[in-house]
Motif scaffolding. Structure first.
Motif, mmCIF file in Angstrom:
data_model
loop_
_atom_site.group_PDB
_atom_site.id
_atom_site.type_symbol
_atom_site.label_atom_id
_atom_site.label_comp_id
_atom_site.label_asym_id
_atom_site.label_seq_id
_atom_site.Cartn_x
_atom_site.Cartn_y
_atom_site.Cartn_z
ATOM 1 N N ILE A 6 15.426 7.600 -17.126
ATOM 2 C CA ILE A 6 15.300 8.848 -16.367
ATOM 3 C C ILE A 6 16.497 9.760 -16.598
ATOM 4 N N ILE A 7 17.695 9.190 -16.620
ATOM 5 C CA ILE A 7 18.896 10.000 -16.858
ATOM 6 C C ILE A 7 18.863 10.595 -18.261
ATOM 7 N N ARG A 8 18.439 9.807 -19.232
ATOM 8 C CA ARG A 8 18.355 10.322 -20.607
ATOM 9 C C ARG A 8 17.330 11.447 -20.717
ATOM 10 N N LEU A 9 16.168 11.264 -20.100
ATOM 11 C CA LEU A 9 15.152 12.312 -20.133
ATOM 12 C C LEU A 9 15.593 13.556 -19.375
ATOM 13 N N PHE A 10 16.335 13.365 -18.296
ATOM 14 C CA PHE A 10 16.834 14.511 -17.546
ATOM 15 C C PHE A 10 17.834 15.311 -18.368
ATOM 16 N N ARG A 11 18.652 14.608 -19.144
ATOM 17 C CA ARG A 11 19.607 15.313 -20.001
ATOM 18 C C ARG A 11 18.905 16.093 -21.109
ATOM 19 N N ILE A 12 17.803 15.554 -21.603
ATOM 20 C CA ILE A 12 17.076 16.235 -22.684
ATOM 21 C C ILE A 12 16.221 17.369 -22.149
ATOM 22 N N ARG A 13 15.448 17.115 -21.102
ATOM 23 C CA ARG A 13 14.441 18.058 -20.610
ATOM 24 C C ARG A 13 14.848 18.840 -19.369
ATOM 25 N N SER B 172 0.826 -1.214 0.000
ATOM 26 C CA SER B 172 0.000 0.000 0.000
ATOM 27 C C SER B 172 0.855 1.257 0.000
ATOM 28 N N LEU B 173 1.958 1.234 0.741
ATOM 29 C CA LEU B 173 2.875 2.373 0.705
ATOM 30 C C LEU B 173 3.473 2.563 -0.684
ATOM 31 N N GLY B 174 3.769 1.454 -1.353
ATOM 32 C CA GLY B 174 4.285 1.543 -2.713
ATOM 33 C C GLY B 174 3.263 2.105 -3.682
ATOM 34 N N VAL B 175 2.012 1.666 -3.562
ATOM 35 C CA VAL B 175 0.959 2.194 -4.441
ATOM 36 C C VAL B 175 0.758 3.678 -4.192
ATOM 37 N N TYR B 176 0.750 4.073 -2.920
ATOM 38 C CA TYR B 176 0.621 5.498 -2.598
ATOM 39 C C TYR B 176 1.778 6.297 -3.188
ATOM 40 N N GLY B 177 2.979 5.759 -3.102
ATOM 41 C CA GLY B 177 4.139 6.448 -3.649
ATOM 42 C C GLY B 177 4.072 6.605 -5.155
ATOM 43 N N VAL B 178 3.577 5.584 -5.855
ATOM 44 C CA VAL B 178 3.446 5.673 -7.311
ATOM 45 C C VAL B 178 2.391 6.701 -7.695
ATOM 46 N N LEU B 179 1.287 6.720 -6.964
ATOM 47 C CA LEU B 179 0.198 7.622 -7.326
ATOM 48 C C LEU B 179 0.426 9.064 -6.875
ATOM 49 N N ALA B 180 1.149 9.264 -5.786
ATOM 50 C CA ALA B 180 1.269 10.602 -5.212
ATOM 51 C C ALA B 180 2.556 11.331 -5.600
ATOM 52 N N ARG B 181 3.587 10.608 -5.922
ATOM 53 C CA ARG B 181 4.876 11.241 -6.198
ATOM 54 C C ARG B 181 4.962 11.718 -7.635
ATOM 55 N N ARG B 182 5.752 12.753 -7.848
ATOM 56 C CA ARG B 182 5.970 13.282 -9.187
ATOM 57 C C ARG B 182 7.412 13.103 -9.647
ATOM 58 N N HIS B 183 8.305 12.840 -8.737
ATOM 59 C CA HIS B 183 9.712 12.648 -9.075
ATOM 60 C C HIS B 183 9.915 11.213 -9.550
ATOM 61 N N ALA B 184 10.558 11.031 -10.678
ATOM 62 C CA ALA B 184 10.647 9.717 -11.305
ATOM 63 C C ALA B 184 11.434 8.711 -10.462
ATOM 64 N N VAL B 185 12.463 9.150 -9.773
ATOM 65 C CA VAL B 185 13.246 8.231 -8.949
ATOM 66 C C VAL B 185 12.405 7.735 -7.772
ATOM 67 N N SER C 81 13.063 15.780 -13.938
ATOM 68 C CA SER C 81 12.695 14.381 -13.716
ATOM 69 C C SER C 81 11.269 14.277 -13.188
ATOM 70 N N ASN C 82 10.508 15.335 -13.389
ATOM 71 C CA ASN C 82 9.105 15.348 -13.000
ATOM 72 C C ASN C 82 8.311 14.564 -14.036
ATOM 73 N N VAL C 83 7.579 13.553 -13.572
ATOM 74 C CA VAL C 83 6.886 12.677 -14.518
ATOM 75 C C VAL C 83 5.702 13.365 -15.191
ATOM 76 N N ASP C 84 5.199 14.444 -14.615
ATOM 77 C CA ASP C 84 4.094 15.170 -15.250
ATOM 78 C C ASP C 84 4.563 16.001 -16.437
ATOM 79 N N GLU C 85 5.789 16.476 -16.391
ATOM 80 C CA GLU C 85 6.295 17.367 -17.434
ATOM 81 C C GLU C 85 6.961 16.624 -18.589
ATOM 82 N N VAL C 86 7.173 15.356 -18.424
ATOM 83 C CA VAL C 86 7.894 14.592 -19.439
ATOM 84 C C VAL C 86 6.881 13.965 -20.385
#
Length: 102
Positions: free
Chosen positions: A82-89, A16-29, A92-97
């Motif tokens: 994530i590293i590749r997307l961070f270099r391009i954009r 449940s903590l993992g599901v909450y983290g996936v749904l609530a977090r915006r940082h890809a790591v 590492s915010n999953v909403d902006e990628v």
């Protein structure tokens, strides 16, 4: 011997903590870390059920090793993306990628 229900409750809490983290977090790591929590909860279930149903065999531990192997491969590929997307954009915010959309 600890009852099976204790392991199942612990696994449900971790999952449940993992599901909450996936749904609530915006940082890809942090999302990857939450997925790891969910996979660890599954591995805990495998080991608990194997020890409860047939304590003489190690099938649950073997499945847990497979889950850990898949988790390690997932983290390796996920961090590379994530590293590749961070270099391009530069984020590492999953909403902006949205670069992976066709």
């Amino acid at each position: 011997m600890v009852p099976l229900e204790n392991y199942l409750v612990l696994s449900a809490i971790v999952f449940s903590l993992g599901v909450y983290g996936v749904l609530a977090r915006r940082h890809a790591v942090l999302v990857l870390m939450s997925v790891e929590l969910m996979l660890n909860a599954v591995a805990l279930n495998f080991v608990a059920f194997a020890a409860y149903l047939d304590p003489d065999r190690i099938t649950g531990a073997i499945f847990a090793v497979f889950v850990i192997t898949v988790a390690a491969a997932e983290v390796g590929l996920g961090l590379a993306i994530i590293i590749r997307l961070f270099r391009i954009r530069d984020t590492s915010n999953v909403d902006e990628v949205a670069i992976l959309k066709w």
